[in-house]
Design a protein around this motif. Structure first.
Motif, PDB file in Angstrom:
ATOM      1  N   GLN A  24       0.834  -1.210   0.000  1.00 42.54           N
ATOM      2  CA  GLN A  24       0.000   0.000   0.000  1.00 42.54           C
ATOM      3  C   GLN A  24       0.865   1.257   0.000  1.00 42.54           C
ATOM      4  OE1 GLN A  24      -2.556  -0.581   3.395  1.00 42.54           O
ATOM      5  NE2 GLN A  24      -4.190  -1.480   2.159  1.00 42.54           N
ATOM      6  N   SER A  25       1.935   1.249   0.781  1.00 40.70           N
ATOM      7  CA  SER A  25       2.811   2.423   0.794  1.00 40.70           C
ATOM      8  C   SER A  25       3.545   2.569  -0.530  1.00 40.70           C
ATOM      9  CB  SER A  25       3.801   2.360   1.962  1.00 40.70           C
ATOM     10  OG  SER A  25       4.757   1.349   1.771  1.00 40.70           O
ATOM     11  N   LYS A  26       3.889   1.455  -1.166  1.00 39.42           N
ATOM     12  CA  LYS A  26       4.522   1.499  -2.485  1.00 39.42           C
ATOM     13  C   LYS A  26       3.546   2.074  -3.510  1.00 39.42           C
ATOM     14  CE  LYS A  26       7.583  -1.507  -3.679  1.00 39.42           C
ATOM     15  NZ  LYS A  26       8.674  -0.561  -3.841  1.00 39.42           N
ATOM     16  N   GLU A  27       2.280   1.675  -3.438  1.00 34.70           N
ATOM     17  CA  GLU A  27       1.277   2.207  -4.352  1.00 34.70           C
ATOM     18  C   GLU A  27       1.091   3.713  -4.138  1.00 34.70           C
ATOM     19  OE1 GLU A  27      -3.190   1.190  -6.038  1.00 34.70           O
ATOM     20  OE2 GLU A  27      -2.386   0.028  -4.377  1.00 34.70           O
ATOM     21  N   GLU A  28       1.075   4.154  -2.886  1.00 38.63           N
ATOM     22  CA  GLU A  28       0.959   5.583  -2.603  1.00 38.63           C
ATOM     23  C   GLU A  28       2.155   6.351  -3.156  1.00 38.63           C
ATOM     24  OE1 GLU A  28       0.465   5.774   1.633  1.00 38.63           O
ATOM     25  OE2 GLU A  28      -1.555   4.900   1.547  1.00 38.63           O
ATOM     26  N   LYS A  29       3.336   5.747  -3.058  1.00 40.83           N
ATOM     27  CA  LYS A  29       4.540   6.374  -3.621  1.00 40.83           C
ATOM     28  C   LYS A  29       4.410   6.489  -5.135  1.00 40.83           C
ATOM     29  CE  LYS A  29       9.287   5.245  -4.654  1.00 40.83           C
ATOM     30  NZ  LYS A  29      10.227   4.160  -4.711  1.00 40.83           N
ATOM     31  N   TYR A  30       3.936   5.426  -5.784  1.00 40.27           N
ATOM     32  CA  TYR A  30       3.765   5.457  -7.237  1.00 40.27           C
ATOM     33  C   TYR A  30       2.761   6.530  -7.654  1.00 40.27           C
ATOM     34  CZ  TYR A  30       6.241   0.965  -7.666  1.00 40.27           C
ATOM     35  OH  TYR A  30       7.170  -0.038  -7.644  1.00 40.27           O
TER      36      TYR A  30
END
Length: 169
Positions: A24-30
């Motif tokens: 989820q944090s990776k998706e938010e970063k993307y």
């Protein structure tokens, strides 16, 4: 037996929670990186774009692989490997989702790089007649290594606590 089962169950729940939160944090970063790229393109939409240079610049800024793909599914430029401009990516899960307006994180094997990647793709309408798909991603190896290290530490802690509990009991 109850101690062993509860320890491993707690470990599994912690591992699963960390993995989901990490994705989820990776998706938010993307998403935030894509907004940066999109706003830069929209600010300069009247000028001609050098997508090869933009892919490199945004890759350096975001520490990710950046690919620009035409709405027909053919890559225009890639920060890691520009030989893909001859590939047809229209059947890619992320490209299909982006064309439908559905952006979400997905994983896919990159034949040209020989690695699995986490990608996030989004369709950007530059004007009424031009659209471009922006894809951003990182190798799964880097992500999985972090999660696997956590699992190793977690299992070591569980086994150590079970050993101490067994000795005390």
């Amino acid at each position: 037996l109850i101690l062993i089962i509860s320890s491993f169950l707690t470990g599994y729940i912690a591992y699963y929670t960390i993995k989901v939160n990490h994705l989820q944090s990776k998706e938010e970063k993307y998403v935030s990186n894509l907004k940066l790229i999109e706003s830069s393109i929209l600010e300069n939409k009247d000028s001609t774009f050098n997508f090869f240079r933009m892919a490199q610049v945004f890759s350096d800024l975001t520490s990710s692989r950046v690919t620009f793909i035409s709405s027909e599914g053919y890559p225009v430029a890639d920060s890691d490997n520009n030989s893909i401009i001859f590939d047809d990516m229209s059947s890619s899960q992320g490209i299909e989702n982006a064309l439908k307006g559905e952006s979400k994180i997905y994983n896919e094997f990159s034949r040209e790089m020989g690695k699995n990647y986490y990608y996030y793709s989004s369709l950007l309408r530059v004007n009424d007649s031009n659209s471009i798909i922006i894809r951003i991603g990182e190798t799964i190896d880097s992500t999985d290594r972090l999660i696997d290290n956590f699992l190793l530490y977690l299992m070591t802690a569980i086994l150590a606590s079970l050993l101490i509990a067994s000795i005390l009991s």
